[in-house]
Design a protein around this motif. Structure first.
Motif, PDB file in Angstrom:
ATOM      1  N   HIS A 140       0.820  -1.211   0.000  1.00  0.00           N
ATOM      2  CA  HIS A 140       0.000   0.000   0.000  1.00  0.00           C
ATOM      3  C   HIS A 140       0.854   1.262   0.000  1.00  0.00           C
ATOM      4  O   HIS A 140       0.483   2.270  -0.615  1.00  0.00           O
ATOM      5  N   VAL A 141       1.997   1.219   0.652  1.00  0.00           N
ATOM      6  CA  VAL A 141       2.903   2.371   0.668  1.00  0.00           C
ATOM      7  C   VAL A 141       3.521   2.603  -0.713  1.00  0.00           C
ATOM      8  O   VAL A 141       3.695   3.753  -1.141  1.00  0.00           O
ATOM      9  N   CYS A 142       3.824   1.530  -1.418  1.00  0.00           N
ATOM     10  CA  CYS A 142       4.572   1.641  -2.673  1.00  0.00           C
ATOM     11  C   CYS A 142       3.694   1.810  -3.914  1.00  0.00           C
ATOM     12  O   CYS A 142       4.201   2.205  -4.971  1.00  0.00           O
ATOM     13  N   LEU A 202      15.371  -5.967   0.409  1.00  0.00           N
ATOM     14  CA  LEU A 202      13.922  -5.992   0.536  1.00  0.00           C
ATOM     15  C   LEU A 202      13.287  -6.735  -0.640  1.00  0.00           C
ATOM     16  O   LEU A 202      12.349  -7.527  -0.450  1.00  0.00           O
ATOM     17  N   ILE A 203      13.782  -6.508  -1.843  1.00  0.00           N
ATOM     18  CA  ILE A 203      13.271  -7.219  -3.012  1.00  0.00           C
ATOM     19  C   ILE A 203      13.463  -8.725  -2.843  1.00  0.00           C
ATOM     20  O   ILE A 203      12.580  -9.525  -3.166  1.00  0.00           O
ATOM     21  N   SER A 204      14.614  -9.117  -2.304  1.00  0.00           N
ATOM     22  CA  SER A 204      14.877 -10.537  -2.055  1.00  0.00           C
ATOM     23  C   SER A 204      13.891 -11.105  -1.034  1.00  0.00           C
ATOM     24  O   SER A 204      13.372 -12.215  -1.200  1.00  0.00           O
ATOM     25  N   PHE A 229      10.716  -0.782  -4.993  1.00  0.00           N
ATOM     26  CA  PHE A 229      11.104  -1.362  -3.705  1.00  0.00           C
ATOM     27  C   PHE A 229      10.581  -2.789  -3.562  1.00  0.00           C
ATOM     28  O   PHE A 229      10.999  -3.522  -2.659  1.00  0.00           O
ATOM     29  N   LEU A 230       9.656  -3.182  -4.436  1.00  0.00           N
ATOM     30  CA  LEU A 230       9.044  -4.509  -4.363  1.00  0.00           C
ATOM     31  C   LEU A 230       9.622  -5.473  -5.397  1.00  0.00           C
ATOM     32  O   LEU A 230       9.758  -6.665  -5.129  1.00  0.00           O
ATOM     33  N   TYR A 231       9.931  -4.942  -6.583  1.00  0.00           N
ATOM     34  CA  TYR A 231      10.436  -5.770  -7.680  1.00  0.00           C
ATOM     35  C   TYR A 231      11.597  -5.058  -8.361  1.00  0.00           C
ATOM     36  O   TYR A 231      11.651  -3.819  -8.380  1.00  0.00           O
TER      37      TYR A 231
END
Length: 310
Positions: A40-42, A64-66, A236-238
């Protein structure tokens, strides 16, 4: 450089610190809450450039991605096991929390693919995992005569995925699973595919580009490569795939969703030249705004891409 002063980065760092302290990333109330908050933040559009983050934040982002990739894999195993316990697993895919997102992403990828290529006869999906939702949704809803070959290095993941589709004759007849490293798949096999989807959740950009090089050498000329990337805070996710690094491929489309579909989609065509030059910069703009809902019917009309021809 954008660093800790940015409120979004501060929040992401806080969530990373909490997530990194967890002993187990398997689905649980605490794990689900933290990753849901992170997503939700990203998701909201943010003018952040991940390449301009300071070194310590860059390092945190990689970790973080890992962690996100690892958690995603555990979640897929959890729900694959749950679904396999039901009589007809594919009739209950909505039990997966992000199923609606997969429906939207698969439709987005299908629309982009259809804009550049007729319905493929054979598709390879690399990194299909224990819950191959993209292959299943595309096979069931969009590419109803296409044969899907799913590749994964994890034999147990393939076994779980196979158990899901086995009770469904129409899908299982068009879907096969192969265990092994895609880097070991010879060109004679890769040249059989009209389209290759490259997922490989948890793999960093450098590793993924190594795979892209192998595909560039061995895919058939004119075949389509589809990759997932990220844009803005979603990076930050992928990992972010820079189309300029797709040596051996012609960039066809780069689409950045602004709704709850997290992944950007890159569509490229295998060049006909044996030694293509590096691609120059490519720009794609969309008319989507933050508040616009996902609308696959107007997707193609919203695309404006500067193409590079091999």
């Amino acid at each position: 450089m954008v660093c800790q002063r940015d409120p979004l980065v501060q929040k992401v760092v806080q969530l990373y610190e909490s997530i990194s302290k967890l002993e187990d990333l398997s689905p649980s109330k605490e794990v689900d809450a933290l990753f849901t908050e992170l997503v939700h933040v990203c998701i909201p559009p943010h003018p952040i450039d991940p390449t301009k983050l300071c070194p310590e934040i860059q390092e945190m982002r990689g970790k973080l991605i890992s962690l996100c990739g690892h958690a995603e894999g555990l979640m897929e195993k959890h729900f694959s096991t749950l679904l396999a316990s039901l009589e007809r697993p594919l009739d209950h895919l909505s039990l997966f929390p992000y199923y609606s997102n997969y429906l939207k992403l698969s439709r987005l990828e299908f629309d982009l693919l259809a804009h550049h290529s007729p319905a493929p006869a054979r598709v390879a999906f690399v990194g299909s995992g224990p819950l191959p939702l993209t292959s299943i949704v595309l096979a069931a809803n969009h590419l109803k005569s296409t044969v899907f070959h799913n590749f994964d290095i994890d034999a147990s993941a393939n076994a779980m995925a196979s158990n899901l589709v086995a009770p469904h004759p129409e899908i299982s007849e068009r879907m096969e699973f192969y265990t092994g490293d895609i880097m070991d798949v010879p060109g004679a096999v890769l040249r059989e595919y009209d389209v290759v989807f490259l997922a490989l959740v948890g793999m960093d950009v450098e590793e993924k580009m190594h795979v892209v090089e192998h595909l560039a050498k061995n895919m058939a000329a004119g075949a389509i490569l589809m990759l997932r990337s990220a844009h803005g805070a979603r990076a930050f996710l992928y990992p972010v795939v820079d189309p300029r690094h797709l040596r051996g491929f012609e960039l066809l489309s780069l689409y950045h969703p602004t709704d709850d579909v997290i992944n950007s989609v890159v569509v490229a065509r295998r060049c006909t030249r044996p030694h293509p030059a590096p691609l120059g910069p490519h720009v794609l703009c969309t008319k989507c705004s933050e508040l616009q809902p996902f609308n696959h019917l107007s997707l193609i009309e919203e695309l404006a891409v500067e193409e590079h021809h091999c």
